[in-house]
Scaffold this active site. Structure first.
Site, PDB file in Angstrom:
ATOM      1  N   THR A  22       0.857  -1.194   0.000  1.00  0.00           N
ATOM      2  CA  THR A  22       0.000   0.000   0.000  1.00  0.00           C
ATOM      3  C   THR A  22       0.890   1.240   0.000  1.00  0.00           C
ATOM      4  O   THR A  22       1.012   1.945   1.001  1.00  0.00           O
ATOM      5  CB  THR A  22      -0.954  -0.053   1.219  1.00  0.00           C
ATOM      6  OG1 THR A  22      -1.614  -1.326   1.176  1.00  0.00           O
ATOM      7  CG2 THR A  22      -1.993   1.040   1.173  1.00  0.00           C
ATOM      8  N   GLY A  23       1.534   1.450  -1.143  1.00  0.00           N
ATOM      9  CA  GLY A  23       2.415   2.605  -1.284  1.00  0.00           C
ATOM     10  C   GLY A  23       1.806   3.620  -2.236  1.00  0.00           C
ATOM     11  O   GLY A  23       0.573   3.737  -2.353  1.00  0.00           O
ATOM     12  N   ALA A  24       2.704   4.341  -2.939  1.00  0.00           N
ATOM     13  CA  ALA A  24       2.274   5.416  -3.831  1.00  0.00           C
ATOM     14  C   ALA A  24       1.302   4.898  -4.893  1.00  0.00           C
ATOM     15  O   ALA A  24       0.271   5.517  -5.174  1.00  0.00           O
ATOM     16  CB  ALA A  24       3.510   6.017  -4.502  1.00  0.00           C
ATOM     17  N   LEU A  25       1.629   3.757  -5.469  1.00  0.00           N
ATOM     18  CA  LEU A  25       0.813   3.221  -6.570  1.00  0.00           C
ATOM     19  C   LEU A  25      -0.324   2.342  -6.041  1.00  0.00           C
ATOM     20  O   LEU A  25      -1.488   2.542  -6.367  1.00  0.00           O
ATOM     21  CB  LEU A  25       1.736   2.451  -7.520  1.00  0.00           C
ATOM     22  CG  LEU A  25       1.104   1.756  -8.726  1.00  0.00           C
ATOM     23  CD1 LEU A  25       2.042   1.852  -9.931  1.00  0.00           C
ATOM     24  CD2 LEU A  25       0.833   0.288  -8.435  1.00  0.00           C
ATOM     25  N   GLY A  26       0.023   1.372  -5.182  1.00  0.00           N
ATOM     26  CA  GLY A  26      -0.997   0.458  -4.663  1.00  0.00           C
ATOM     27  C   GLY A  26      -2.033   1.198  -3.832  1.00  0.00           C
ATOM     28  O   GLY A  26      -3.241   0.921  -3.921  1.00  0.00           O
ATOM     29  N   LYS A 213       7.513   1.269 -22.161  1.00  0.00           N
ATOM     30  CA  LYS A 213       7.601   1.995 -20.878  1.00  0.00           C
ATOM     31  C   LYS A 213       9.063   2.242 -20.523  1.00  0.00           C
ATOM     32  O   LYS A 213       9.415   3.277 -19.940  1.00  0.00           O
ATOM     33  CB  LYS A 213       6.884   1.190 -19.791  1.00  0.00           C
ATOM     34  CG  LYS A 213       6.758   1.908 -18.455  1.00  0.00           C
ATOM     35  CD  LYS A 213       5.648   2.926 -18.441  1.00  0.00           C
ATOM     36  CE  LYS A 213       5.734   3.926 -17.317  1.00  0.00           C
ATOM     37  NZ  LYS A 213       5.468   3.434 -15.987  1.00  0.00           N
ATOM     38  N   SER A 283      10.697   8.299  -9.485  1.00  0.00           N
ATOM     39  CA  SER A 283      10.571   7.390  -8.330  1.00  0.00           C
ATOM     40  C   SER A 283      11.939   6.809  -7.955  1.00  0.00           C
ATOM     41  O   SER A 283      12.215   6.577  -6.779  1.00  0.00           O
ATOM     42  CB  SER A 283       9.568   6.286  -8.634  1.00  0.00           C
ATOM     43  OG  SER A 283       9.940   5.613  -9.813  1.00  0.00           O
ATOM     44  N   GLU A 295      15.428   0.092  -8.196  1.00  0.00           N
ATOM     45  CA  GLU A 295      14.875  -1.015  -9.010  1.00  0.00           C
ATOM     46  C   GLU A 295      15.769  -1.271 -10.239  1.00  0.00           C
ATOM     47  O   GLU A 295      15.326  -1.121 -11.383  1.00  0.00           O
ATOM     48  CB  GLU A 295      13.450  -0.663  -9.443  1.00  0.00           C
ATOM     49  CG  GLU A 295      12.467  -0.559  -8.302  1.00  0.00           C
ATOM     50  CD  GLU A 295      11.026  -0.372  -8.792  1.00  0.00           C
ATOM     51  OE1 GLU A 295      10.694   0.729  -9.264  1.00  0.00           O
ATOM     52  OE2 GLU A 295      10.264  -1.350  -8.699  1.00  0.00           O
TER      53      GLU A 295
END
Ligand code: NDP
Ligand code: KPL
Length: 337
Positions: A22-26, A213, A283, A295
């Protein structure tokens, strides 16, 4: 509609969603789905107590909203099995996926990978295959990848700041790099996201979508760290702009080596897109500044290896990757001192 899809649809008229990370995206997509009336279960780490008590707050360019109550869990073993498991960790945490993902899969669940980079669906497929070989019966698990055109940050406990965009390009993962077509499950999930106000594009070629991407992520994520720069600085300095373009050309060469043809004009589209963006701290730069691991495997190493296995070297990307590895190691070594 296939029988697996009918099963998927009938058993659970409304799909249930698990957000793994549950971060920036989730946090953003999960909150939007819940706001649209869907059942969402959130795996939360450092801010679990706060999210359990106070829910989530999304500060968004599309309008702020608060969810006072969310289904929050700090241990995946307490989560219910869900129809759709959304992988929203950083890829640097994907070694945890066997423990985090497998417990929440049920018969015919779909795994939706919303991370940046290459080779992730293959990793998930291998984890699921090993699970099945060890005797677990979970039916046919579809794996879908989603490329998220999103600018979102997690700025505090249960607090997501959505700065821009949000569209997701979905494609189904198939073994042997076949093109996936548009699976029924994918269409159903797309409808849920669209009902939550998230624009969706369906792609029949996930690998191509992932390489496209990377045309953005490789130059901007990488150079933002090495040159300590925002996207605007990278675009306005003629030297860095030249470097951005050269790196984009190399990504196109890498893509071509695996039979993904990205038209040359796509470079201009990405440059124009970035010129029109608000100055953005990528990011990867945020991770670097926060002394978190970068990443690099998913975004750099997997792309370099895919091209190398086809006899293609990408020297500028490799050079950038080596510098990033140096900075990442030093950054994290200093962080633990
Ligand atoms: N943010 C964006 O705008 C975009 C992100 N992406 C991609 O999406 C992916 C996710 O990125 P993003 O959301 O920005 O990253 P974040 O770091 O904001 O979110 C990852 C979340 O995973 C949680 N987490 C990590 N380990 C565990 C664990 N063991 N158990 C439970 N939760 C865990 C973290 O918890 P904690 O909060 O405690 O750190 C964090 O909230 C990346 O691949 C990124 O490249 C793609 C496009 C845009
Ligand atoms: C390109 C961008 C910033 C939004 O379009 C993005 O999706 C990312 O950070 O990966």
């Amino acid at each position: 509609m296939s029988s697996a899809a009918l099963n998927f649809f009938n058993v659970t008229k409304n799909l249930t969603y698990a957000i793994l990370g549950t971060g920036a995206l989730g946090g953003f997509y999960g909150a939007k789905l819940q706001q649209a009336g869907l059942e969402v279960h959130f795996l939360v780490r450092s801010d679990y107590e706060s999210v359990r008590r106070n829910g989530l707050f999304v500060e968004s360019v599309d309008g702020d909203f608060r969810l006072n109550r969310v289904n929050a869990y700090c241990d995946v073993r307490n989560m219910p099995a869900c129809d759709v498991a959304i992988v929203a960790l950083k890829t640097t945490q994907n070694h945890l996926l066997p423990d985090i993902l497998l417990p929440i899969l049920k018969e015919n669940s779909t795994v939706l990978v919303l991370q940046n980079g290459l080779g992730i669906e293959e990793e998930v497929a291998a984890i699921i295959d090993r699970y099945k070989v060890s005797g677990h019966k979970i039916g046919e698990t579809k794996i879908i990848g989603g490329l998220c055109f999103l600018c979102s940050n997690k700025v505090g406990d249960g607090h997501i700041r959505h700065l821009a965009y949000g569209k997701i390009n979905l494609g189904e993962h198939k073994n042997n790099s076949q093109h996936g077509g548009i699976a029924d499950e994918m269409q159903i999930i797309a409808n849920d996201f669209e009902s939550a106000g998230i624009p969706i594009e369906l792609s029949s070629d996930l690998l191509l979508a992932r390489w496209k991407k990377l045309v953005w992520n490789i130059p901007y994520n990488g150079l933002s760290v090495v040159l300590d720069a925002t996207t605007e600085e990278l675009m306005t300095n003629p030297n860095s702009l030249e470097l951005v373009k050269e790196l984009m050309h190399e990504v196109l060469r890498g893509a071509k080596s695996v039979e993904c043809d990205i038209p040359l004009e796509f470079i201009e589209t990405m440059l124009e897109h970035t010129r029109n963006m608000h100055p953005y701290r990528t990011s990867m730069k945020i991770d670097y500044d926060e002394k978190r691991p970068l990443e690099l495997t998913a975004i750099f190493s997997n792309a370099l290896q895919a091209a190398f296995s086809r006899g293609v070297n990408l020297p500028k990307i490799r050079c950038l990757y080596q510098q990033l590895q140096f900075l990442d190691l030093r950054n994290r070594t200093n962080a633990v001192k």
